[in-house]
Design a protein around this motif. Structure first.
Motif, mmCIF file in Angstrom:
data_model
loop_
_atom_site.group_PDB
_atom_site.id
_atom_site.type_symbol
_atom_site.label_atom_id
_atom_site.label_comp_id
_atom_site.label_asym_id
_atom_site.label_seq_id
_atom_site.Cartn_x
_atom_site.Cartn_y
_atom_site.Cartn_z
ATOM 1 N N UNK A 169 2.303 2.248 -13.376
ATOM 2 C CA UNK A 169 1.680 2.632 -14.642
ATOM 3 C C UNK A 169 0.322 3.296 -14.401
ATOM 4 N N UNK A 170 0.129 4.443 -15.063
ATOM 5 C CA UNK A 170 -1.124 5.177 -14.911
ATOM 6 C C UNK A 170 -1.103 6.204 -13.799
ATOM 7 N N UNK A 171 0.032 6.286 -13.088
ATOM 8 C CA UNK A 171 0.152 7.240 -11.982
ATOM 9 C C UNK A 171 1.457 8.017 -12.120
ATOM 10 N N UNK A 172 1.467 9.237 -11.587
ATOM 11 C CA UNK A 172 2.694 10.031 -11.593
ATOM 12 C C UNK A 172 3.746 9.379 -10.701
ATOM 13 N N UNK A 173 5.013 9.514 -11.112
ATOM 14 C CA UNK A 173 6.096 9.037 -10.253
ATOM 15 C C UNK A 173 6.077 9.827 -8.945
ATOM 16 N N UNK A 174 6.458 9.170 -7.869
ATOM 17 C CA UNK A 174 6.443 9.824 -6.565
ATOM 18 C C UNK A 174 7.588 9.273 -5.718
ATOM 19 N N UNK A 175 8.154 10.131 -4.884
ATOM 20 C CA UNK A 175 9.203 9.685 -3.969
ATOM 21 C C UNK A 175 8.564 9.004 -2.763
ATOM 22 N N UNK A 176 9.098 7.847 -2.434
ATOM 23 C CA UNK A 176 8.555 7.090 -1.307
ATOM 24 C C UNK A 176 9.691 6.504 -0.483
ATOM 25 N N UNK A 177 9.355 6.159 0.743
ATOM 26 C CA UNK A 177 10.264 5.405 1.594
ATOM 27 C C UNK A 177 9.447 4.315 2.273
ATOM 28 N N UNK A 178 10.070 3.157 2.467
ATOM 29 C CA UNK A 178 9.352 2.034 3.069
ATOM 30 C C UNK A 178 9.194 2.268 4.562
ATOM 31 N N UNK B 226 4.491 1.690 1.846
ATOM 32 C CA UNK B 226 5.325 2.785 1.355
ATOM 33 C C UNK B 226 4.665 4.108 1.695
ATOM 34 N N UNK B 227 5.465 5.093 2.079
ATOM 35 C CA UNK B 227 4.929 6.408 2.414
ATOM 36 C C UNK B 227 5.411 7.438 1.403
ATOM 37 N N UNK B 228 4.467 8.200 0.833
ATOM 38 C CA UNK B 228 4.822 9.291 -0.065
ATOM 39 C C UNK B 228 5.498 10.404 0.736
ATOM 40 N N UNK B 229 6.458 11.063 0.096
ATOM 41 C CA UNK B 229 7.198 12.115 0.772
ATOM 42 C C UNK B 229 7.029 13.457 0.069
ATOM 43 N N UNK B 230 6.812 14.506 0.846
ATOM 44 C CA UNK B 230 6.882 15.862 0.318
ATOM 45 C C UNK B 230 8.345 16.289 0.312
ATOM 46 N N UNK B 231 8.661 17.298 -0.465
ATOM 47 C CA UNK B 231 10.043 17.770 -0.534
ATOM 48 C C UNK B 231 10.525 18.306 0.807
ATOM 49 N N UNK B 232 9.586 18.723 1.659
ATOM 50 C CA UNK B 232 9.959 19.286 2.962
ATOM 51 C C UNK B 232 10.003 18.229 4.067
ATOM 52 N N UNK B 233 9.720 16.979 3.723
ATOM 53 C CA UNK B 233 9.739 15.911 4.725
ATOM 54 C C UNK B 233 11.180 15.583 5.115
ATOM 55 N N UNK B 234 11.431 15.447 6.403
ATOM 56 C CA UNK B 234 12.754 15.054 6.883
ATOM 57 C C UNK B 234 12.784 13.540 7.085
ATOM 58 N N UNK B 235 13.838 12.906 6.588
ATOM 59 C CA UNK B 235 13.976 11.451 6.693
ATOM 60 C C UNK B 235 15.424 11.098 7.029
ATOM 61 N N UNK B 236 15.627 9.887 7.528
ATOM 62 C CA UNK B 236 16.967 9.380 7.806
ATOM 63 C C UNK B 236 17.412 8.481 6.657
ATOM 64 N N UNK B 237 18.574 8.789 6.074
ATOM 65 C CA UNK B 237 19.111 8.001 4.974
ATOM 66 C C UNK B 237 20.610 7.805 5.167
ATOM 67 N N UNK B 238 21.129 6.699 4.617
ATOM 68 C CA UNK B 238 22.567 6.459 4.627
ATOM 69 C C UNK B 238 23.193 7.159 3.418
ATOM 70 N N UNK B 239 24.154 8.036 3.679
ATOM 71 C CA UNK B 239 24.804 8.841 2.650
ATOM 72 C C UNK B 239 26.266 8.411 2.519
ATOM 73 N N UNK B 240 26.730 8.264 1.276
ATOM 74 C CA UNK B 240 28.091 7.816 0.994
ATOM 75 C C UNK B 240 29.119 8.867 1.435
ATOM 76 N N UNK B 241 30.288 8.390 1.893
ATOM 77 C CA UNK B 241 31.376 9.273 2.301
ATOM 78 C C UNK B 241 32.475 9.237 1.241
ATOM 79 N N UNK C 169 0.850 -1.182 0.000
ATOM 80 C CA UNK C 169 0.000 0.000 0.000
ATOM 81 C C UNK C 169 0.893 1.240 0.000
ATOM 82 N N UNK C 170 0.474 2.269 -0.729
ATOM 83 C CA UNK C 170 1.177 3.557 -0.721
ATOM 84 C C UNK C 170 0.248 4.562 -0.050
#
Length: 206
Positions: A70-79, A96-111, A33-34
């Motif tokens: 298919x049939x829907x706009x692409x959207x950024x999500x996180x599980x 899956x949760x849809x994210x707004x551009x202003x949503x803060x999330x925790x992600x692993x970022x490469x060094x 579910x999204x």
């Protein structure tokens, strides 16, 4: 500034509820579910093997995806959740949760490490030991850095690089308060062995 966001391809699922979910599983699919954002919840499904591959790849719940249905706009999500069979430990449902551009999330970022050629410690034969190739950071969904940079210029043997030594992009912060180690420059193995031998010799003289 944002790095390339991986695609997650899913199919729209007709019907909701336990019956529809059971039918999806019988068809070799994992129902999902999204939700969130400004749209209604969307029932989706993914082929079981593809879902299993995503889970085995690691950090499925810490990765930002570009969801394509298919049939829907692409959207950024996180599980937000993956439910598993209690006996077989295999996926049975995912959220899956849809994210707004202003949503803060925790992600692993490469060094990334730069200026190794300007580090006196490495020129002397020191060894760069990377403790964390990735760092978990709290970021804005609309402004995700594809990496953070550690500058090794001037670093000597014995220097330890902590997260506080790194200049993080604006709005980005570590997920933990502890000043953890990212890397260090240690003495070359031969030099360490010589120091150890010298220490033992001094002990014998005493």
């Amino acid at each position: 500034m944002a790095g390339e966001i991986p695609d997650l391809v899913a199919l729209e699922r007709s019907g909701t509820g336990k019956g529809a979910a059971r039918q999806a599983r019988r068809d070799g699919m994992v129902p999902g579910i999204v939700f969130g954002g400004d749209a209604e919840p969307l029932a989706i499904q993914m082929p079981f093997n593809k879902m299993l591959h995503q889970l085995k790849a690691g950090r499925f719940k810490q990765t930002l995806f570009n969801l394509k249905v298919e049939g829907h706009d692409d959207v950024r999500v996180i599980c937000r959740d993956v439910q598993r069979d209690v006996v077989k430990d295999l996926p049975t449902h995912f959220d899956l949760m849809r994210l707004r551009r202003t949503t803060r999330i925790n992600l692993f970022i490469h060094v990334d490490f730069i200026n190794e050629e300007k580090a006196p410690g490495l020129k002397r034969g020191g060894v760069l030991t990377i403790v964390r190739q990735e760092v978990e950071l709290n970021v804005l969904a609309g402004d995700i850095p594809d990496h953070i940079t550690v500058d090794l210029e001037g670093k000597q043997i014995g220097d330890v690089i902590h997260i506080s030594d790194v200049t993080l992009p604006e709005g980005v912060k570590p997920t933990v308060e502890r000043d953890f180690v990212i890397a260090n420059i240690s003495a070359p193995r031969g030099l360490r062995a010589d120091d150890a031998a010298e220490g033992e010799a001094e002990g014998d003289e005493e």
